[in-house]
Design a protein around this motif. Structure first.
Motif, PDB file in Angstrom:
ATOM      1  N   ILE A 103      -3.296   2.216 -10.232  1.00  0.00           N
ATOM      2  CA  ILE A 103      -2.867   2.836  -9.074  1.00  0.00           C
ATOM      3  C   ILE A 103      -1.329   3.234  -9.426  1.00  0.00           C
ATOM      4  N   LYS A 104      -1.147   4.422  -9.465  1.00  0.00           N
ATOM      5  CA  LYS A 104       0.173   5.051  -9.813  1.00  0.00           C
ATOM      6  C   LYS A 104       1.123   5.233  -8.450  1.00  0.00           C
ATOM      7  N   THR A 105       0.193   5.612  -7.315  1.00  0.00           N
ATOM      8  CA  THR A 105       1.197   6.090  -6.116  1.00  0.00           C
ATOM      9  C   THR A 105       1.437   4.731  -5.589  1.00  0.00           C
ATOM     10  N   LYS A 106       2.856   4.624  -5.042  1.00  0.00           N
ATOM     11  CA  LYS A 106       3.117   3.539  -4.174  1.00  0.00           C
ATOM     12  C   LYS A 106       3.912   3.879  -2.896  1.00  0.00           C
ATOM     13  N   ASN A 107       3.165   3.318  -1.919  1.00  0.00           N
ATOM     14  CA  ASN A 107       3.498   3.324  -0.509  1.00  0.00           C
ATOM     15  C   ASN A 107       3.112   2.298   0.213  1.00  0.00           C
ATOM     16  N   ASP A 108       3.658   2.024   1.368  1.00  0.00           N
ATOM     17  CA  ASP A 108       3.413   0.839   2.017  1.00  0.00           C
ATOM     18  C   ASP A 108       1.630   0.768   2.387  1.00  0.00           C
ATOM     19  N   LYS A 109       1.128   1.690   2.773  1.00  0.00           N
ATOM     20  CA  LYS A 109      -0.283   1.967   2.965  1.00  0.00           C
ATOM     21  C   LYS A 109      -1.261   1.585   1.786  1.00  0.00           C
ATOM     22  N   VAL A 110      -0.630   2.059   0.603  1.00  0.00           N
ATOM     23  CA  VAL A 110      -1.374   1.872  -0.768  1.00  0.00           C
ATOM     24  C   VAL A 110      -1.302   0.409  -1.110  1.00  0.00           C
ATOM     25  N   ASP A 111       0.130  -0.129  -0.824  1.00  0.00           N
ATOM     26  CA  ASP A 111       0.169  -1.577  -1.248  1.00  0.00           C
ATOM     27  C   ASP A 111      -0.625  -2.450  -0.324  1.00  0.00           C
ATOM     28  N   ALA A 112      -0.707  -2.162   0.754  1.00  0.00           N
ATOM     29  CA  ALA A 112      -1.520  -3.005   1.783  1.00  0.00           C
ATOM     30  C   ALA A 112      -3.178  -2.887   1.122  1.00  0.00           C
ATOM     31  N   LYS A 113      -3.379  -1.925   0.861  1.00  0.00           N
ATOM     32  CA  LYS A 113      -5.047  -1.844   0.354  1.00  0.00           C
ATOM     33  C   LYS A 113      -5.137  -2.535  -1.040  1.00  0.00           C
ATOM     34  N   GLY A 114      -4.120  -2.425  -1.742  1.00  0.00           N
ATOM     35  CA  GLY A 114      -4.163  -3.207  -2.939  1.00  0.00           C
ATOM     36  C   GLY A 114      -4.165  -4.558  -2.620  1.00  0.00           C
ATOM     37  N   LEU A 115      -3.260  -5.163  -1.889  1.00  0.00           N
ATOM     38  CA  LEU A 115      -3.186  -6.715  -1.621  1.00  0.00           C
ATOM     39  C   LEU A 115      -4.791  -7.031  -0.991  1.00  0.00           C
ATOM     40  N   ALA A 116      -5.389  -6.195  -0.017  1.00  0.00           N
ATOM     41  CA  ALA A 116      -6.566  -6.438   0.526  1.00  0.00           C
ATOM     42  C   ALA A 116      -7.599  -6.601  -0.640  1.00  0.00           C
ATOM     43  N   PHE A 117      -7.405  -5.739  -1.622  1.00  0.00           N
ATOM     44  CA  PHE A 117      -8.711  -5.623  -2.710  1.00  0.00           C
ATOM     45  C   PHE A 117      -8.399  -6.760  -3.624  1.00  0.00           C
ATOM     46  N   MET A 118      -7.184  -7.268  -3.739  1.00  0.00           N
ATOM     47  CA  MET A 118      -6.718  -8.513  -4.573  1.00  0.00           C
ATOM     48  C   MET A 118      -7.354  -9.619  -4.137  1.00  0.00           C
ATOM     49  N   GLY A 119      -7.345  -9.680  -2.835  1.00  0.00           N
ATOM     50  CA  GLY A 119      -7.921 -11.063  -1.969  1.00  0.00           C
ATOM     51  C   GLY A 119      -9.434 -10.922  -1.798  1.00  0.00           C
ATOM     52  N   ALA A 120     -10.028  -9.498  -2.036  1.00  0.00           N
ATOM     53  CA  ALA A 120     -11.600  -9.381  -2.071  1.00  0.00           C
ATOM     54  C   ALA A 120     -12.171  -9.765  -3.492  1.00  0.00           C
ATOM     55  N   CYS A 121     -11.471  -9.640  -4.735  1.00  0.00           N
ATOM     56  CA  CYS A 121     -11.799  -9.804  -6.009  1.00  0.00           C
ATOM     57  C   CYS A 121     -11.307 -10.977  -6.625  1.00  0.00           C
ATOM     58  N   GLN A 122     -10.290 -11.680  -6.303  1.00  0.00           N
ATOM     59  CA  GLN A 122      -9.898 -12.897  -6.659  1.00  0.00           C
ATOM     60  C   GLN A 122      -9.918 -13.957  -5.715  1.00  0.00           C
TER      61      GLN A 122
END
Length: 351
Positions: A103-122
Motif C-alpha cells: 500500500i503506497k497511498t497514505k491517509n487516515d481512511k487507508v490506515d484504518a483499513k490497514g489496521l483492521a486487515f492486520m487484526g484480521a490476519c494476525q
C-alpha cells in the motif's frame, strides 16, 4: 483464521477514522463500512452505537489501533471499560505491515483499513491497562523533566549575567527568584512521584526490582515504567530497543562501510533518563557496566558509543527484571526468586 469482525482505528488529536471489517475463513477481509468520529466522549459513545448497529451477526468484535502519542489513550480506556478486546500496535509495526501489503497511498481512511486487515490476519496481543497510576506518573515525570530543563537554562543565564560589564540587579534578583521557585516545584514533583509509587503495591514491587540494580534510582525506574506503560506494548527486547530509539541504523552499500548510529526514532524521554543512569554507572564503576563500556570504547574509539551501549544494555536488564519479577545480583547477574528462567535471564545480562 476464525470468522469475526475487526475494527481498525486510525486516531489523531481531534478525529479518528474507523474501518469495520469482516474477517472470513480463507478469504480476503471485507470492508463492511467506514466512518469518521470526533475524538471526544460524545464521539466515543456514537462510535459504540455505530459498531453495535454494524454487528448484524452474532460474531465477536475486536478493535485494533495504533499507539499515537497520547491521542489514542482516552478511546483505549473507553473500550477497555466497556470490556471489549482492543489491541494497540506500535507505529513501526503498523508501518511494516502496510508496506508488506504494497500500500503506497497514505491517509487516515487507508490506515484504518490497514489496521483492521492486520487484526484480521494476525494474532495480536490484547491491550491490558496495568494501572491508571502510569498516566499520572508519566505526566509527573515529564513535568519534572521540563522543570529541570528550565532550571538548567536559568542557572546558565545567571552565570552568564555575572560576567557582563553592566549587571542589572533586578534581573539577577528575578533569576534567583525563578530558580528558587523551580527548586520548590521540583521538590514537590519528586514527592508526588514517590507518593504515587508508594500508593500502588504492585507498582512499588516492580519498581523495586529495577532499583535493585545499584545506580538505578527511583526517577529512572519510574520514568522507564511510565513511558512504556509498564512495558504493556513491549513483547521482546528487540521491540523495546526500537521503542526507545536505540536500534542501529546501518550505512553500508557494496564495499563501502559508513558509520553506524542509533536511529533515535523512539522515546526521547527514556533515552534522556537512561543517559544519566549509564553515565553514573560507568563513572562510579558499578558492577559489570564499566568493563562493558571499556570494551565498546576500545573497539570504536568513541566514548558516546560506549555510553549508548550501556544505556541499551541497562534498559534491557530493567525490562527483564520487571517482566520476571526478580532482583538484580551484581555478582552473579540476574537472580530469579522463583528459580525459573534462570538461564534465560543470565543470557540477557551476558548479551
Amino acid at each position: 483464521m476464525k470468522i469475526k469482525y475487526v475494527v481498525g482505528i486510525d486516531i489523531s488529536k481531534d478525529k479518528f477514522d474507523v474501518a469495520f471489517v469482516l474477517s472470513q475463513l480463507d478469504k480476503t477481509p471485507k470492508v463492511i463500512a467506514s466512518r469518521k468520529f470526533d475524538n471526544s466522549k460524545k464521539g466515543h459513545l456514537e462510535f459504540k452505537d455505530w459498531c453495535l448497529k454494524k454487528q448484524k451477526e452474532d460474531l465477536p468484535v475486536e478493535f485494533v489501533m495504533e499507539a499515537t502519542g497520547v491521542y489514542h489513550e482516552k478511546l483505549a480506556w473507553f473500550l477497555s471499560d466497556n470490556e471489549v478486546p482492543v489491541s494497540i500496535v506500535l507505529p513501526n509495526r503498523a508501518k511494516a505491515y502496510m508496506k508488506s501489503l504494497g500500500i503506497k497511498t497514505k491517509n487516515d481512511k487507508v490506515d484504518a483499513k490497514g489496521l483492521a486487515f492486520m487484526g484480521a490476519c494476525q494474532s495480536l496481543a490484547k491491550w491490558k491497562p496495568i494501572s491508571k497510576a502510569f498516566y499520572t506518573l508519566r505526566e509527573l515525570t515529564r513535568f519534572l523533566e521540563d522543570l529541570q530543563k528550565d532550571r538548567t537554562s536559568m542557572v546558565s543565564r545567571l552565570k552568564g549575567l555575572k560576567h557582563k560589564a553592566i549587571v542589572s540587579e533586578k534581573v539577577m534578583e528575578g533569576l534567583k527568584a525563578v530558580i528558587e521557585g523551580l527548586d520548590e516545584q521540583i521538590r514537590i514533583c519528586e514527592q508526588e512521584i514517590a507518593l504515587a509509587v508508594a500508593k500502588d503495591p504492585e507498582l512499588k514491587k516492580r519498581i523495586g526490582h529495577m532499583m535493585s540494580i545499584k545506580g538505578v534510582g527511583l526517577l529512572t525506574a519510574v520514568t522507564v515504567a511510565a513511558e512504556t506503560n509498564g512495558f504493556a506494548l513491549i513483547e521482546n527486547e528487540r521491540q523495546l530497543v526500537s521503542y526507545a530509539g536505540y536500534d542501529v541504523r546501518q550505512n553500508q552499500s557494496g564495499s563501502r562501510e559508513g558509520k553506524t548510529s542509533i536511529t533515535k526514532k523512539g522515546n526521547a524521554h527514556i533515552r534522556r533518563i537512561m543517559f544519566m543512569a549509564a553515565f553514573n554507572m560507568v563513572t562510579y564503576e558499578q558492577g559489570q557496566f564499566k568493563p562493558f563500556y571499556e570494551r565498546i570504547h576500545n573497539r570504536t574509539k568513541q566514548s558516546m558509543k560506549g555510553y549508548v551501549a550501556v544505556q541499551s544494555k541497562l534498559l534491557r536488564i530493567m525490562y527483564a527484571l520487571w517482566k520476571n519479577e526478580t532482583d538484580f545480583d551484581n555478582n552473579y547477574g540476574l537472580r530469579d526468586k522463583s528459580n525459573q528462567s534462570k538461564n534465560q535471564l543470565k543470557t540477557v545480562v551476558a548479551a
